[in-house]
Write a protein that holds these residues in place. Structure first.
Motif, mmCIF file in Angstrom:
data_model
loop_
_atom_site.group_PDB
_atom_site.id
_atom_site.type_symbol
_atom_site.label_atom_id
_atom_site.label_comp_id
_atom_site.label_asym_id
_atom_site.label_seq_id
_atom_site.Cartn_x
_atom_site.Cartn_y
_atom_site.Cartn_z
ATOM 1 N N THR A 132 1.107 -0.909 -0.085
ATOM 2 C CA THR A 132 -0.037 0.151 0.098
ATOM 3 C C THR A 132 1.063 1.010 0.015
ATOM 4 N N GLU A 133 2.253 0.789 0.305
ATOM 5 C CA GLU A 133 2.981 2.356 0.294
ATOM 6 C C GLU A 133 4.561 2.145 -0.289
ATOM 7 N N ALA A 134 4.897 1.445 -1.035
ATOM 8 C CA ALA A 134 5.929 0.927 -1.686
ATOM 9 C C ALA A 134 5.670 -0.270 -2.451
ATOM 10 N N LEU A 135 6.292 -0.574 -3.756
ATOM 11 C CA LEU A 135 6.411 -2.021 -4.139
ATOM 12 C C LEU A 135 7.706 -2.258 -4.167
ATOM 13 N N PHE A 136 7.707 -3.968 -4.648
ATOM 14 C CA PHE A 136 8.604 -4.979 -4.448
ATOM 15 C C PHE A 136 9.958 -4.518 -4.777
ATOM 16 N N PRO A 137 10.852 -3.779 -5.320
ATOM 17 C CA PRO A 137 11.872 -4.817 -3.022
ATOM 18 C C PRO A 137 11.880 -3.797 -2.911
ATOM 19 N N ALA A 138 11.262 -2.358 -2.604
ATOM 20 C CA ALA A 138 10.601 -2.135 -1.384
ATOM 21 C C ALA A 138 11.146 -2.238 0.195
ATOM 22 N N ALA A 139 10.153 -3.994 0.381
ATOM 23 C CA ALA A 139 10.226 -4.238 1.704
ATOM 24 C C ALA A 139 11.542 -4.741 2.475
ATOM 25 N N VAL A 140 11.953 -6.082 0.662
ATOM 26 C CA VAL A 140 13.261 -6.307 0.277
ATOM 27 C C VAL A 140 14.641 -5.297 1.564
ATOM 28 N N TYR A 141 14.349 -3.845 0.569
ATOM 29 C CA TYR A 141 15.088 -3.212 1.206
ATOM 30 C C TYR A 141 14.892 -2.976 2.436
ATOM 31 N N ASP A 142 13.850 -2.851 3.253
ATOM 32 C CA ASP A 142 13.902 -2.492 4.966
ATOM 33 C C ASP A 142 14.284 -3.244 5.673
ATOM 34 N N ILE A 143 14.226 -5.083 5.340
ATOM 35 C CA ILE A 143 13.775 -6.307 5.982
ATOM 36 C C ILE A 143 15.490 -6.424 5.628
ATOM 37 N N LYS A 144 16.670 -5.893 4.650
ATOM 38 C CA LYS A 144 18.179 -6.209 4.480
ATOM 39 C C LYS A 144 18.696 -4.586 5.495
ATOM 40 N N ALA A 145 18.126 -3.972 5.078
ATOM 41 C CA ALA A 145 18.193 -2.517 6.376
ATOM 42 C C ALA A 145 18.191 -2.803 7.998
ATOM 43 N N ALA A 146 17.016 -3.572 8.423
ATOM 44 C CA ALA A 146 17.158 -4.314 9.575
ATOM 45 C C ALA A 146 17.228 -4.947 10.175
ATOM 46 N N ILE A 147 18.726 -6.090 9.117
ATOM 47 C CA ILE A 147 19.583 -6.892 9.378
ATOM 48 C C ILE A 147 20.599 -5.950 10.007
ATOM 49 N N ARG A 148 20.898 -5.453 9.057
ATOM 50 C CA ARG A 148 22.023 -4.554 9.310
ATOM 51 C C ARG A 148 21.737 -4.300 10.381
ATOM 52 N N TRP A 149 21.610 -3.030 10.703
ATOM 53 C CA TRP A 149 20.293 -2.658 12.340
ATOM 54 C C TRP A 149 21.018 -3.695 12.854
ATOM 55 N N VAL A 150 20.305 -4.406 13.185
ATOM 56 C CA VAL A 150 20.618 -5.586 13.884
ATOM 57 C C VAL A 150 22.178 -6.345 14.323
ATOM 58 N N ARG A 151 22.519 -6.473 13.107
ATOM 59 C CA ARG A 151 24.096 -6.387 13.147
ATOM 60 C C ARG A 151 25.051 -5.613 14.181
ATOM 61 N N GLU A 152 24.676 -4.420 13.552
ATOM 62 C CA GLU A 152 25.400 -3.419 14.484
ATOM 63 C C GLU A 152 25.091 -3.589 15.237
ATOM 64 N N ASN A 153 24.242 -4.124 16.276
ATOM 65 C CA ASN A 153 23.857 -3.214 17.403
ATOM 66 C C ASN A 153 24.206 -4.712 17.912
ATOM 67 N N ALA A 154 25.089 -5.863 17.715
ATOM 68 C CA ALA A 154 24.956 -6.878 18.708
ATOM 69 C C ALA A 154 25.305 -6.836 19.636
ATOM 70 N N ALA A 155 26.806 -5.644 20.074
ATOM 71 C CA ALA A 155 27.174 -5.728 21.099
ATOM 72 C C ALA A 155 26.652 -4.727 22.315
ATOM 73 N N ALA A 156 25.606 -4.119 21.919
ATOM 74 C CA ALA A 156 24.668 -3.447 23.473
ATOM 75 C C ALA A 156 23.570 -4.084 23.668
ATOM 76 N N TYR A 157 22.881 -5.446 22.659
ATOM 77 C CA TYR A 157 22.257 -6.729 23.352
ATOM 78 C C TYR A 157 23.061 -7.556 23.281
ATOM 79 N N ASN A 158 24.648 -7.707 23.310
ATOM 80 C CA ASN A 158 24.896 -9.087 23.961
ATOM 81 C C ASN A 158 24.646 -10.491 23.398
#
Length: 325
Positions: A132-158
């Protein structure tokens, strides 16, 4: 073959002639929810019970953390972790909600995140742009960005940055498998957020998510009774652009680089279209996989008891085996 599909996808993304944006309404679609799914499923499964949120004293929750900003659009996620099991590096689980790439909310899987966090996992529930907001592959880009954010914050959340599992249900399951098969692939990375980290997953849990949009066993793309979820997401029907549908399928990229994968499925056969072909590639490359299938279960089984608890157990057993926790 993979090169040809990527080439087709590049052409499709850069030349959108004939692509329909009628589904991009800017209005959130709320048609799929646990409540609505229950109303449908209880007719054939009268004993099911919705799993509601848990209140674990040991689990801390931090909600609405912005993991990416695209223009004025903030994309948020939530974190769930156990304050009593923090002595060693843990495993992270990113939980992707379903809803046909068009509807659904991340809050639907708060009970799963809370329960897994109570077992010692660090869980993240990201939102992503729906069709409803953006077509493929926008959702893919978003989840990839989320994975990268999670990996960057590994130390913060142990947790261990090399022990990140991507888990999804339904459309989220398809996306979890897509993350597993296209890790660090430039075409699917996007250019918006957290670009200094890697987007690959170390394990995948696909809960009733299709592996192929074009597999003969699948049903996605039937527009005879209304526009299908896939047609809304791609902006093309399957007949109009079948190569794009194929190029957007996890099965098109499964390879020796795909991580260990757990498939948890309902009794609805077309919801795991392409699974056996996918597993053949994993087996050929010596990659571990498991299949757990609930006889008689409806598609939304993981939202209810009696299937929620064994689903959690399957996930825990699999990740323990994969990461030797």
């Amino acid at each position: 073959m993979r090169f040809i599909l990527i080439f087709v996808l590049v052409l499709s993304l850069n030349h959108s002639y004939g692509q329909s944006y009628t589904g991009v309404t800017g209005i959130r679609d709320s048609s799929y929810s646990t409540k609505n799914a229950y109303k449908y499923d209880v007719k054939t499964h009268p004993s099911i019970k919705i799993v509601t949120e848990f209140k674990f004293s040991s689990v801390k929750e931090i909600r609405n953390i912005s993991y990416c900003e695209i223009g004025k659009r903030k994309l948020n996620l939530d974190v769930f972790y156990n304050t009593e099991k923090a002595n060693s590096k843990r495993t992270a689980i990113i939980i992707i909600h379903g809803g046909g790439w068009r509807t659904g909310i991340r809050e639907q899987h708060y009970p799963m995140a809370q329960k897994l966090a109570s077992l010692g996992y660090v869980c993240f529930t990201p939102e992503y742009r729906l069709s409803t907001e953006a077509l493929f592959p926008a959702a893919v880009y978003d989840i990839k960005a989320a994975i990268r954010w999670v990996r960057e914050n590994a130390a913060a959340y142990n947790f261990d940055a090399n022990r990140i599992a991507v888990l999804g249900f339904s459309a989220g399951g398809e996306m979890a498998a897509f993350m597993g098969t296209t890790g660090n692939m430039p075409l699917f990375e996007g250019t918006s957020c957290n670009l200094n980290a890697k987007s690959h997953a170390n394990a995948v849990v696909d809960i009733d998510g299709t592996l192929s949009f074009v597999h003969p066993d699948g049903r996605e793309g039937d527009d005879s009774k209304g526009i299908s979820a896939g047609t809304y997401w791609f902006g093309y029907s399957k007949a109009e652009n079948p190569k794009l549908w194929e190029a957007a399928s996890p099965l098109s990229y499964v390879s020796a680089q795909t991580p260990p994968t757990l498939f948890i499925n309902s009794a609805v056969p077309w919801m795991h279209a392409g699974r056996e072909d996918y597993i053949k590639v994993l087996d050929k490359n010596g990659i571990y996989s498991e299949v757990k299938e609930f006889e008689g279960a409806p598609h939304s089984f993981c939202l209810y008891e009696p299937w929620f608890s064994p689903t959690i157990q399957y996930i825990d057993n699999f990740l323990t085996k994969v990461f030797n926790k």
